[in-house]
Structures are given as C-alpha cells and as structure tokens.
Design a protein around this motif. Sequence first.
Motif, PDB file in Angstrom:
ATOM      1  N   LEU B   9      99.565  25.511  78.309  1.00  0.00           N
ATOM      2  CA  LEU B   9      98.729  26.646  77.907  1.00  0.00           C
ATOM      3  C   LEU B   9      97.324  26.168  77.516  1.00  0.00           C
ATOM      4  O   LEU B   9      97.171  25.274  76.687  1.00  0.00           O
ATOM      5  CB  LEU B   9      99.383  27.378  76.732  1.00  0.00           C
ATOM      6  CG  LEU B   9      98.711  28.681  76.314  1.00  0.00           C
ATOM      7  CD1 LEU B   9      98.806  29.703  77.427  1.00  0.00           C
ATOM      8  CD2 LEU B   9      99.367  29.229  75.058  1.00  0.00           C
ATOM      9  N   THR B  10      96.336  26.752  78.159  1.00  0.00           N
ATOM     10  CA  THR B  10      94.947  26.359  77.941  1.00  0.00           C
ATOM     11  C   THR B  10      94.098  27.606  77.752  1.00  0.00           C
ATOM     12  O   THR B  10      94.282  28.588  78.463  1.00  0.00           O
ATOM     13  CB  THR B  10      94.419  25.567  79.161  1.00  0.00           C
ATOM     14  OG1 THR B  10      95.262  24.442  79.359  1.00  0.00           O
ATOM     15  CG2 THR B  10      92.984  25.109  78.941  1.00  0.00           C
ATOM     16  N   LYS B  11      93.208  27.547  76.785  1.00  0.00           N
ATOM     17  CA  LYS B  11      92.287  28.676  76.575  1.00  0.00           C
ATOM     18  C   LYS B  11      90.949  28.128  76.115  1.00  0.00           C
ATOM     19  O   LYS B  11      90.848  27.536  75.051  1.00  0.00           O
ATOM     20  CB  LYS B  11      92.870  29.636  75.523  1.00  0.00           C
ATOM     21  CG  LYS B  11      91.955  30.773  75.154  1.00  0.00           C
ATOM     22  CD  LYS B  11      91.859  31.781  76.249  1.00  0.00           C
ATOM     23  CE  LYS B  11      90.745  32.784  76.000  1.00  0.00           C
ATOM     24  NZ  LYS B  11      90.588  33.687  77.148  1.00  0.00           N
ATOM     25  N   THR B  48      96.977  33.898  72.358  1.00  0.00           N
ATOM     26  CA  THR B  48      97.172  33.811  73.809  1.00  0.00           C
ATOM     27  C   THR B  48      98.633  34.074  74.152  1.00  0.00           C
ATOM     28  O   THR B  48      98.947  34.773  75.119  1.00  0.00           O
ATOM     29  CB  THR B  48      96.723  32.429  74.315  1.00  0.00           C
ATOM     30  OG1 THR B  48      95.468  32.110  73.728  1.00  0.00           O
ATOM     31  CG2 THR B  48      96.560  32.429  75.830  1.00  0.00           C
ATOM     32  N   PRO B  55      95.063  33.564  79.132  1.00  0.00           N
ATOM     33  CA  PRO B  55      94.892  32.111  79.170  1.00  0.00           C
ATOM     34  C   PRO B  55      93.929  31.681  80.286  1.00  0.00           C
ATOM     35  O   PRO B  55      93.842  32.338  81.316  1.00  0.00           O
ATOM     36  CB  PRO B  55      96.307  31.592  79.443  1.00  0.00           C
ATOM     37  CG  PRO B  55      97.067  32.744  79.966  1.00  0.00           C
ATOM     38  CD  PRO B  55      96.411  33.992  79.489  1.00  0.00           C
TER      39      PRO B  55
END
Lengths: 264, 298
Positions: B9-11, B48, B55
């Motif tokens: 998971l990337t934001k 998120t 995301p």
Amino acid sequence: MNLFWREMKANRKSLTIWSACMFLLVAGGMGKYTAYSAGGTSSEVFEHMPFSLKALLGIGTLDVTTMSGFFALLFTYIELTAAAHAALLGSGILAKEERDKTAEFLMTKPISRSSVVTAKLAAALANVAVLNLVTLISSVVMVNAYNKGESVAAEIVLFLLSMFIVQLIFLSLGAFLSACLRNSKNSGPAAAGILLGSFAIAKITDLTDRLSILNALSPFKYFSIDRIAEGNGLGIGIALSALALTAVLAALTYRFYGRRELNL
Amino acid sequence: MNVIEMNRLTKHYGKSRGIADINLTVEEGEIFGFIGPNGAGKSTAIRTLLGLMRPTGGSATIFGQSCLEHPDIRRELGYLPSEVFYYDHMRVRELLNYSAGFYKKDCARRIRELADIMDLDLNKKIDDLSFGNKKKVGIVQGLLHEPKLIILDEPTSGLDPLMQQRFFDLLAEENRKGATVFFSSHILSEVQKMCSRVAFIKEGELIKLEKMSDLQADSYKRFTLEAASAIRAEDLQIEGVSKLENGQGANSVTFMFKGDINDMLRRISGIELRNISIEEPDLEEIFLHYYAKEDRAG
C-alpha cells in the motif's frame, strides 16, 4: 434516506430565511406597481427615457405600466435571488463536509460517494423547489392584490417555471464546482462569481443586439422575459437544452466527486 | 481469515510524506497495534484502508474487499478518527442516532449502554463538550452498531486515566465477543497492555512487525536519578543497563534499563536520592534501541 433528512433539517433555518426574504422582495416590489401604473406623467417618463437607461433598469422593451410587464421587471430580481440561493446551496451542500471536517465521519459509513451525492442533491432539489413554490404563491397573491386588469396568473406560473430551470442550472453548477475544485472552500465564491458574471452579461446584452451571442453564457437570458410577458410561453427547445445542461453538470458532479481526493 | 490486508500500500500526496509499500495483515479476533511517532503515516494508512483516499499504489482491503469498490463492507466497521469533529449544532443523541441510521439496525439500547459506561450526557450539545467528551462521543459512535472490525486512530488522547481504563475494558469486551481491533498510537505502553501484535511505522514505512510477547521481553524503562552527592557509575552497572549518562546537574544520571526492576531498585536503595523518575522510554528511544541493535547485527 438518513442523509437526505439530515440535510433537510440542516437547511431548514436557511430555507426559512430565504423564503421570508423572497416574500418581502415580492411584496415590496409589487408595492411600487401603483406608481408605475398610475398613468399620466409617470407613463410619459417611461416613453421619453433613453433605451440604454431602460435596459439597465431591466425595463428594456417591457411595458411596465401593465401588470405582466411590471411583474417581468420585478421577476429579474426575483430570479437573481433564487439563483443565488441555488448556487450557494449547490456549492455548499457537498463542500461543507470537508469544510466542517465531517467528511471523515460520513465517508467511513457504509455509503458510497454516489449515494452521498444523490441524497444531497435530492435535498437541495427539494429546498430549491420549496423556495420556488413560496415565490409562486407570494407572486400570485401579491399580484392579485394589486391587479385591476385581467388575470396574469398563467404568465406568473410560466415565469416561475423558467425560474425553476434556472435554479436547477445554478444548483448543479454549484455542486459541480464543489466536486471538481481542488479546494472545495472556493466553490461558494466561484459559484457566486459566475452568477454575478452571468447577470452582468445579461445586462450588457440587454443594451445592444450585437452581443446577443453572449447570451449563451448567461442562464438569465435562456428564457425571454418579453416572450413570457407577452403570453407566448417558454420555448420548448431552450427548456430542453437548459435541462440537458443541468443533467450534464449533475453527471459531472457524480464523476468528479466519486474520484475526489477529500481534504480531511 | 484476514480481516485487514494491506498489500504494498502506497499513498503519496501534496506536501505530506504519505506511506510507501506497506504490507500487513490482521487476522480475525486480533488486537493489533499500529505504532509510530506523529506524522509517520498512521492516519494516512488507515484512511487509505477505509477508502477515504485512493491509494497511489498497491491495495488495501477489509474482510477481503476494497472499501472504494464496495463501500457497503463498511457496515461491519467502527471507526474513530484521530481528530473528532462533528456537526456542531447537533446534540449528542441526535448525532448518535444519525450515525446509527447508516447501519439499518436498532442501536438505541447499545447507545444507552455505551453512554453509561463512558459517562456521557446524551442531551448536551456537541459544541458545548470538552475535547475529552467529544472523544467519548467518537468512541460511542464507533461502537454503537457492534461492528466486527474496530479501527481507532489515537483513541486515548484527551481521555483521563479512568476513562482510558474503561475504554480499554470496553475494547477487551468487544474483542472477547469476536471483534477484531486495530488501533494506532504513539504511546507504546498503551499498546503493550492490549495488543497481541504490533507494527512500527516510521517516515511512511513499516519498519517492524512483532508479537507483543517478543517485545515485552525487551521492555525498557528510562531511569532518571538525582542524588545528594555524586553518583558513581559503577554502583549502577548491572546487567541490562545501557546509555548511562550524566543528566542535567552534577549529581544526576539517566539510563535505560531492561531486566528485573527489583534488582535495579535494590541497587538504587543504596543511594541517597533527592528525586527519581522511572518512565516508559519514548518511541524514538525504543526505535533507537531496537533498530540500532539490528544495524549492528546486520
């Protein structure tokens, strides 16, 4: 449904105030009719007034000594008020969740973004309809009180119908702005700016025929006041186009709000 | 079954740092702690996960479904945001009923029970409430529909110790009934009391995921002593003491200690003290300890 009623309740006070102001505007406006319709010198004043001044006062080619002509003059300001209400309501109803920092509460409930938009737009629509009805009833009652000639109730209904469509345009415009502007706090001022801009355009195109192409930019000019005052109806083509514009703005509201990066 | 899953998971967004490549899973029935200093990305990760944000990369699900695609899955979720802002002009009862209205079940009894436990007056206006009382509204709001997954972002800030205790009892009770609990905090001791597993996040990255039992074996305390006369370092040098340093003032020392506290207290009792404090080390210190150690090992 829960959210719809919440919005109805939250807007109750504001709607009451707008309705009261609208009634006062109609009542106060109609109070001046006796002066316009008195005949004699006042009629001469209008006859000799230069056209540009008439245009700026909103009189234009209207015969304001008749009831339907006078109501048409007053209607310009009624419509501006109703449009302002719709634009501010439309831009605020979505934006306020971010402004009041309640978006994090609402958007973690089991409800989709599009359901949020639906409930809020439905509540806004109901508010706009109520203000329109209040205006309609006030107008019919007040006009009746002053009118000595034949009834103009049919024209009033048409005026208010055209106003409803203009309200819908500004409502959906406000909602669209709040969904697509990065900082939704700006949507209220932006909607108000567009509203005043289109009112100014309407005034400018009243002055000269050469700029009538600009009328496309001003919802206030979509429906011809003269045409309605003369009892010739709204014009089905323009009514459908205006509704289509509303539908497009509403569809874009769903699209942009669904993808929106909320300011939490 | 995995109740929460974050997969790379990337934001990234705007000025904030966001989070990068977070992988973690929380199983049904767990109490999971999410630890990190302020600004580490805890709230971003949670938001998120819950579909408040989209995301930039990777994916996050609760009960196997993405909240963005299936907002309805949040029916089983109770969430307490870190900063509680509510519709100010509403009364507590109105807000809770409004909240309950989203879940299509009768929550009136549970609202009364929770308000009793948390000592919350349902008839007050929300804007008249203190920060701590607003937090209580948030807690009741998050639990009133008896969710299967409870996510809390810094739940205890603003609560007095008595209320914190009641709140933790409440969570333990919900957990016993089968709810999975995921909560973030920057206070390790708070997490230590409750959690079965804990994840450390720093500067947007997950740096460690451990079982609480492993961490507890490594439980550090920070001692600060102020004595009537100079303290000799060798008086305190027993196993488990580290970072022994002079504190502020000539006769004061600070050090970290890991081990049997009774041994240390017996040592200290031989010193003529003016003042003493024994504290939980702050997170930075924990990080330094755990990860400096690892760096050496690696």
